[in-house]
Design an enzyme around this catalytic site. Sequence first.
Site, PDB file in Angstrom:
ATOM      1  CG  ASP A   1      -0.178   0.058   2.531  1.00  0.00           C
ATOM      2  OD1 ASP A   1       0.869  -0.619   2.638  1.00  0.00           O
ATOM      3  OD2 ASP A   1      -0.606   0.772   3.445  1.00  0.00           O
ATOM      4  CD  GLU A   2      -0.986   4.605   2.942  1.00  0.00           C
ATOM      5  OE1 GLU A   2      -1.997   5.252   3.251  1.00  0.00           O
ATOM      6  OE2 GLU A   2      -0.144   4.210   3.781  1.00  0.00           O
ATOM      7  CB  ALA A   3       4.496   1.837  -2.977  1.00  0.00           C
TER       8      ALA A   3
END
Length: 587
Positions: free
Chosen positions: A379-381
């Site tokens: 997530d959230e890369a």
Amino acid sequence: MTTTPAGEPHFCHNRREYTPGAAAVSTNPSPGPATTPEVAGAAGPIPLPTQEPTAAALARAAERAATDLLAAPAPIQLADVVPAPRDVRPDPAGNWRLSPDAVIVASTEPAALAAAVHLAELLRPATGYPLPVTDAATPQADDGIALVLDQAVGLGTEGYRLDVTTSGVRLSAVTATGLFHGVQTLRQLLPPAIESTVPVTEAWILPGGTITDTPRFPYRGAMLDVARHFFAIEDVLRVVDHLARYKLNHLHLHLTDDQGWRIAVDSRPKLTTVGGATEVGDGPGGFYTKADYARIVSYAADRHITVVPEIDLPGHTNSALVAYPELAPDKIAPPPYTGTDVGFSYVDPTDERTYDFVADVFGELAAITPGRLLHIGGDEAFKVKGELYTGFVERVQRIVAELGKTVVGWHQVAPAAHVDGRVLQWWGTNGEDPTTADAVRRGARLVISPGNHAYLDMKYAPDTPIGHDWAGLIDVRKAYDWDPGTHVADVPEEAVLGVEAPLWTESVTSLAEIELLLLPRLPAIAELGWSPRATHDWAGFRSRLAGHGPRWATAGITFHAAPEIPWPAVPAIPQQHGVPHPDPIIP
């Protein structure tokens, strides 16, 4: 064979007996000292002797019979269980009273005996009764409690049947997991005082009737973030007990993030010595050795809970980059990070050393994780985009699959190619997600964790002292009033593996704060995962949940006294023989 409190065995006819002094499965990570029972009326029923009884013996037997006849009705109803059972058939004439001389008898299989020992250890402190555990080829209740492994029950790997009659209690299941879940139901059917850690005066009455129960979804879990703030092993074990109480069967541990790396990796020691030395707010951090992790895994397994470890990649990796700067895109170690922003860090997806690192970490983690699921994050890369991101995820998925494990990732990994068994953890706030629906059509299954319903780090109300509100406020009704089977558009219920309630800990610093955010919302998520859709009813749930306030208070568990729940005006905590009781209810 009987094991005496001193640990010296002696033989007893044709059965083995496990008395309170015998080796047993622990039910409390921090057991207190032994107490001496001081329960009024604790003398057991006196059987009539074979010779002519004395007048005194007859009087005692008559007094006991009269006490049983005049006993108050069961204070708990058979349908008061959380999560709601599949089928409940009360028999008001079948109430059974637990007596001081009751015996718990189990099938001879070790797993059945473990469930019986667990039950005995739950009941002994409050009752003060010895409750010896025995085994038999064909267990019979005989005015006690029988735990029976029986293939004919036919309720799957987690189901159970509980029969309560005036002559005793029979709990039957196909597996020890089913027996364990049935034990949790039996525990809830006794008065709240059963949660006391010292003997109390109470009529231990179980309501009569039959419960037949199986879960709706095979995966029912909660996540604890130990990366933003580190928590001691004993705190994690206490969380495991909360999950077990409500028939949850997976504990997802978020072990790594920008603020700290929490699991030892022998081939990369600086991950913990350097990367584990920080946490949000500049605290000391910490990490689990492999022995620590094994203790958590074993404790959870004894409670039929599978640990799902997460190594979050390719983002959320600042702590790893501080320890091993060759993983960073610019090969320069960043400063340690103790804030709460996200999306700024990532490992270099173009460097082969990154994949050697991934293989080392997951290889060692797989070796100490009995469960089949390994969580790769994803997530959230924000700084790894398009084909660079999907290519990275696909290589990591293959590494995990080659270790014989099943990949779990946050739903951002959906665009990557499918591997057999892949599970996506969906945490969106809008059920319209065509990318995830497409991944499901390609074979993925979902664990549903909607941020605006299941994220337990969200505040209950604007004045909740800790937590977030980016996904909205989540009171108990909002945590309960949704359906995992239909929540994500174009995803059929058969593709939903289950539900999970994540607890992120940017603002959480203690066990009391963990409990404050878990309870009373955790039982709501548990009911969505376990109970048939037809049983979901807010009015009924809030009424059943209210009865758990006194249980938590008696056990010294912190919880939020949510105003939408009709908690008893005065918690029904019985006299505890001079032991002062804290009031852990936090409004």
